[in-house]
Enzyme design. Structure first.
Site, PDB file in Angstrom:
ATOM      1  N   ASP A 261       0.773  -1.209  -0.095  1.00  0.00           N
ATOM      2  CA  ASP A 261      -0.106  -0.032  -0.106  1.00  0.00           C
ATOM      3  C   ASP A 261       0.822   1.382   0.038  1.00  0.00           C
ATOM      4  OD1 ASP A 261      -2.675   0.930  -0.104  1.00  0.00           O
ATOM      5  OD2 ASP A 261      -2.924   1.122   1.854  1.00  0.00           O
ATOM      6  N   ASP A 307      -9.189  -1.876   2.755  1.00  0.00           N
ATOM      7  CA  ASP A 307      -9.238  -1.194   3.985  1.00  0.00           C
ATOM      8  C   ASP A 307     -10.160  -1.733   5.256  1.00  0.00           C
ATOM      9  OD1 ASP A 307      -7.238   0.261   3.223  1.00  0.00           O
ATOM     10  OD2 ASP A 307      -8.359   1.931   2.652  1.00  0.00           O
TER      11      ASP A 307
END
Length: 410
Positions: A261, A307
């Site tokens: 990420d 997420d």
């Protein structure tokens, strides 16, 4: 695992590689929350949008974790979850990176090709008609249409599976609930092989019809509420049906995606490009101009399902660890759940303070892993936590019970 549940889990796995693409940010600070450019939201609208996204993120994690406990205890082979091993966890960031970069190259190459006149060197000599056909087949709109149909099917199955327990409570006991079986086989005689064996009942059919209505609504209108219904279903099914086999595997997965990420958000513009080009219900959205425009609002903040699902399956694992301790407490589950809230809130705070792109896993991973580990250290249960290993429902069946089942089959 039944066909509907397998499809729901497969949807989470198949789209997992691109879930984090929707966590991308732009210069306006839109990582976990991607705000449409050139729109200045009111403080009330911003607070409502962010608060709603946080609440929507917590729902699939909480209820998905609870349902994962029931799923893990099931002795029915059709209800068994998909287990993620340490090898799967180590490969996942690499596969996700390849998929993300592949999508980026696809969108870039097709867009670049369509801007080149026919016959230009590098693309070969093509007539105007050939360029037109290519532009129609490989256009961004066409690809997104195919993806919409694909996620329509997966979304209907995922939403139907999500609604099924609720429908079982709503319908009265007197409701005529008939059983059905959908069976497809290949071959004949001893060589006959089952391709599809799906058992369902009348309640499942009702759920399927309702989910199909939502699916058609999404397919035709792309309305944000329909998008959120599918997104919540995907997230809940992912947390419920994707199981980590131990805490070490969870640390490997979260650690790898932490690097993934940070690299793709801070190091390149790949995530931003894919996020802007990719249309699918793998994000939760909420309008910041809802108070001004109502349900027709169009300036959205958004939260990628990556997420939610990635930290969620780790939180669900800690809940199952709490259950294994048999102490009638949910210390590790609640600590990791609160850590998730803290990490998500910190992401929002940093994003608005510095007005810069922020990968949410940069804050969620240390919080969700660090808080429970610190508590385990204080309680002297760290070794026990990392030794905890989940066994499949088949392995959990006692030998005596297994022998009885064999006798019954004979």
């Amino acid at each position: 695992m039944s066909e509907a549940e397998h499809a729901a889990a497969s949807a989470s796995e198949a789209s997992a590689a691109v879930l984090d693409a929707l966590n991308a940010t732009d210069s306006n600070g839109t990582d976990v929350l991607n705000v449409t450019a050139k729109f200045v939201a009111t403080p009330e609208g911003t607070a409502l949008a962010y608060g709603s996204l946080v609440l929507m993120a917590l729902l699939p994690i909480f209820f998905g974790a609870l349902r994962s406990v029931t799923c893990s205890k099931s002795k029915n082979a059709s209800d068994m979850p998909e287990t993620i091993t340490s090898r799967d966890a180590a490969r996942f960031p690499i596969i996700a990176s390849c998929t993300l970069f592949g999508l980026y190259l696809f969108f870039k190459v097709t867009q670049g090709f369509l801007c080149v006149p026919p016959g230009v060197s590098g693309f070969g000599t093509m007539s105007h008609s050939e360029v037109f056909v290519f532009s129609q087949v490989f256009s961004q709109e066409y690809i997104n249409l195919l993806l919409s149909v694909y996620f329509f099917v997966l979304g209907v199955l995922a939403l139907s599976h999500t609604m099924s327990p609720l429908m079982s409570r709503i319908f009265p006991a007197s409701f005529p609930n008939k059983q059905y079986q959908l069976l497809f086989t290949q071959g004949a005689g001893e060589s006959k092989e089952e391709i599809v064996n799906y058992e369902f009942d009348t309640k499942n059919l009702v759920c399927l019809v309702i989910s199909s209505v939502v699916g058609v609504w999404y397919l035709l209108k792309k309305h944000w509420i329909a998008n959120n219904l599918f997104g919540l279903a995907f997230a809940l099914n992912g947390v419920e049906l994707l199981h980590l086999n131990n805490v070490s595997t969870g640390c490997i997965l979260l650690g790898g995606l932490f690097v993934y990420d940070v690299f793709w958000v801070f190091g390149t513009n790949v995530m931003v490009t894919v996020a802007k080009s990719f249309e699918a219900p793998i994000k939760l959205v909420f309008p910041q101009d809802l108070l001004e425009k109502g349900l027709d609002a169009s300036n959205f903040a958004m939260l990628g399902l990556g997420d939610i699902v990635i930290p969620g399956i780790f939180i669900a694992l800690l809940l199952r660890f709490d259950v294994s301790l048999k102490k009638n407490s949910r210390t590790y589950f609640y600590s990791s759940f609160l850590a998730y809230i803290f990490g998500l809130g910190l992401t929002i705070f940093v994003m608005h303070t510095f007005k810069h792109a922020q990968p949410a896993l940069l804050y969620l991973v240390p919080a969700c892993v660090g808080f429970p580990v610190i508590i385990a250290l204080l309680k002297g249960e760290l070794t026990e936590m990392f030794r905890y290993e989940e066994s499949s429902p088949e392995e959990a069946v006692p030998k005596d019970d297994a022998s009885e089942l064999v006798k019954k089959d004979q």
